[in-house]
Design an enzyme around this catalytic site. Structure first.
Site, short mmCIF file in Angstrom:
data_model
loop_
_atom_site.label_atom_id
_atom_site.label_comp_id
_atom_site.label_asym_id
_atom_site.label_seq_id
_atom_site.Cartn_x
_atom_site.Cartn_y
_atom_site.Cartn_z
N HIS A 68 0.84 -1.21 0.00
CA HIS A 68 0.00 0.00 0.00
C HIS A 68 0.87 1.25 0.00
CE1 HIS A 68 -4.26 -1.44 1.27
NE2 HIS A 68 -3.68 -2.31 0.47
N TYR A 196 -9.15 5.50 7.74
CA TYR A 196 -9.33 5.77 9.17
C TYR A 196 -10.32 6.92 9.26
CZ TYR A 196 -5.06 3.08 10.21
OH TYR A 196 -4.11 2.09 10.34
N PRO A 288 -4.71 -0.05 18.63
CA PRO A 288 -4.45 -0.49 17.26
C PRO A 288 -4.47 0.61 16.19
CG PRO A 288 -6.65 -1.14 17.95
CD PRO A 288 -5.98 -0.55 19.15
N LYS A 292 0.66 -0.51 15.17
CA LYS A 292 2.05 -0.59 15.61
C LYS A 292 2.36 -1.83 16.46
CE LYS A 292 3.71 2.79 13.49
NZ LYS A 292 3.92 2.19 12.20
N TYR A 380 3.91 6.28 10.30
CA TYR A 380 3.07 5.15 9.88
C TYR A 380 3.90 4.07 9.19
CZ TYR A 380 -1.19 2.73 8.57
OH TYR A 380 -2.19 1.79 8.47
C1 PHB Z 1 -6.40 -4.52 10.40
O1 PHB Z 1 -6.44 -4.69 9.18
O2 PHB Z 1 -6.78 -5.40 11.19
C2 PHB Z 1 -5.87 -3.23 10.93
C3 PHB Z 1 -5.31 -2.32 10.05
C4 PHB Z 1 -4.84 -1.11 10.53
C5 PHB Z 1 -4.93 -0.81 11.87
C6 PHB Z 1 -5.48 -1.73 12.76
C7 PHB Z 1 -5.96 -2.94 12.28
O3 PHB Z 1 -4.48 0.39 12.32
#
Ligand code: PHB
Ligand code: APR
Length: 385
Positions: A68, A196, A288, A292, A380
């Site tokens: 990505h 997000y 989450p 990280k 990130y």
């Molecule tokens: C996930 O795909 O489970 C996932 C992706 C990004 C995050 C947290 C979980 O920040």
């Protein structure tokens, strides 16, 4: 080496040590099936992918991982694109943690390393002696393992951290007043990159595992139970929080997994006490938001494996002496980033009208400032080791 815990931290450490000729025994409480049934985050930093490759488990990540170049942060219909590739020259890889763990187990099997499942009553002793000892029982029979070093890779609820005396340990904690309800569904992802989403209804995340497997999350009160969330209720809640175009075009379907996880930031210092070294979730937990958790566990393993190889093979102790400070310096920066992302994107129950304005202003600032986007992208994609 004794390694307590056969999650990603313990397995990767064992894999790297055995490849360098350092023998390990992993003591794991659960069955392999149980370890592999846990669905966790799915974004790997490039440093993580590199270390997996070095450990000989890079093939499937390379083949099936989804590179990505960026992600979106949104506030209702405002969409801010963070272009990692343009801002930092790097990408992240979307590949489930469960897949990483599966590959590590296969590689350990191929090398014939010792992994003992179903251990109980683990007790670590003689940490201040030249030889340490791990006592445990299996099928009701007591056993003893003598070792030079012990790696505490047994997660947040493990025994290793609590072996360090209270007077030596310093703990730091922030518990957030909400959890994430996660759903896995065999539907195409809502967007080609992760979203997000901040919204007046609360946070949501649109993620994925592959082109026909989506992973979504919505912020929920910590008191909620999974049984209270039908698929219909989940999808309608998610749609209210995502940008309207995305919500309208999104394909929904039956959930194949649904679970609620609390959010917390936690760190315990130091990471070393005598011959014991803490690694991963045993020493630190991050919320989450920013993915990280696994990446931090991997950077701990990166620092520790070379330090241990140096100590065992060359009898040089500088690496293990410096492990705690070196790993903690990176851990605290990731703690800050995941706390900041969490604060910027979630609705807090008792918040005033000012808080929502601050979240909007943060996103508007990201929309208008390349410097702000670069700072986010740099964190990130993963800070350097
Ligand atoms: C996930 O795909 O489970 C996932 C992706 C990004 C995050 C947290 C979980 O920040
Ligand atoms: N004895 C033996 N094994 C134990 C004990 C114990 N007393 N307590 C816990 N364990 C085992 C657990 O069953 C688990 O398999 O230790 C393992 C710890 O694994 P994780 O919790 O996955 O922690 P870690 O390996 O550090 O993984 C890093 O990254 O994305 C994050 O939280 C996520 O698990 C992930 C973490």
């Amino acid at each position: 080496m004794a390694i307590i815990g056969g999650g990603p931290s313990g397995l990767l450490l064992s894999q790297l040590l055995n490849r360098a000729g350092v023998d390990t025994v992993i003591l794991e409480r659960s069955t392999r099936e149980h370890v592999l049934s846990r669905i966790r985050a799915g974004v790997l930093e490039s440093g993580t992918v590199e270390l997996l490759r070095e450990a000989g488990v890079g093939d499937r990540v390379e083949l099936h991982g989804l590179p990505h170049d960026g992600c979106y942060l949104t506030d209702d219909d405002l969409m801010v694109h963070i272009n990692f590739k343009a801002l930092t020259g790097k990408q992240v890889m979307v590949f489930g943690q469960t897949e990483v763990t599966t590959d590590l187990y296969s590689a350990q099997d191929a090398m014939g390393t010792m992994i003992i499942h179903g251990v109980e009553d683990v007790r670590i002793t003689d940490l201040d002696q030249s030889q340490s000892c791990v006592e445990f029982s299996i099928d009701g029979v007591s056993k003893k393992l003598n070792c030079l070093y012990v790696a505490g890779c047994d997660g947040f609820h493990g025994v290793s951290r609590n072996t360090i005396p209270l007077g030596v340990r310093r703990e730091y904690e922030r518990v957030y007043p909400f959890g994430w309800l996660g759903v896995l569904s065999e539907t195409p992802p809502a967007n080609h990159e992760l979203i997000y989403a901040n919204s007046s209804h609360g946070f949501a995340l649109a993620s994925m595992r592959n082109e026909n497997l989506s992973r979504y999350y919505v912020q929920v009160p910590t008191t909620d139970k999974v049984q209270e969330w039908s698929d219909d209720r989940f999808w309608s809640t998610l749609k209210k929080r995502l940008p309207s175009d995305t919500a309208e075009a999104m394909v929904t379907g039956a959930s194949i997994e649904k679970s609620i996880a609390p959010l917390r930031s936690f760190a315990s210092e130091p990471l070393r006490w005598g011959n014991l070294f803490l690694v991963g979730d045993a020493a630190h937990i991050v919320p989450p938001t920013g993915a990280k958790g696994l990446n931090l566990a991997v950077s701990d393993v990166y620092y520790l494996h070379s330090a241990l190889i140096d100590a065992v093979k060359a009898k040089r102790s500088a690496g293990i002496d410096g492990y705690s400070d070196r790993a903690l310096a990176r851990i605290w920066k990731a703690m800050r980033f995941s706390w900041q992302m969490t604060t910027m994107l979630h609705r807090f129950d008792d918040e005033d009208s000012f808080a929502a304005q601050m979240r909007k202003a943060s996103l508007n600032h990201l929309a208008s400032s390349e410097t702000a986007r670069r700072e986010l992208a740099e964190n990130y994609i993963g800070l350097p080791y």
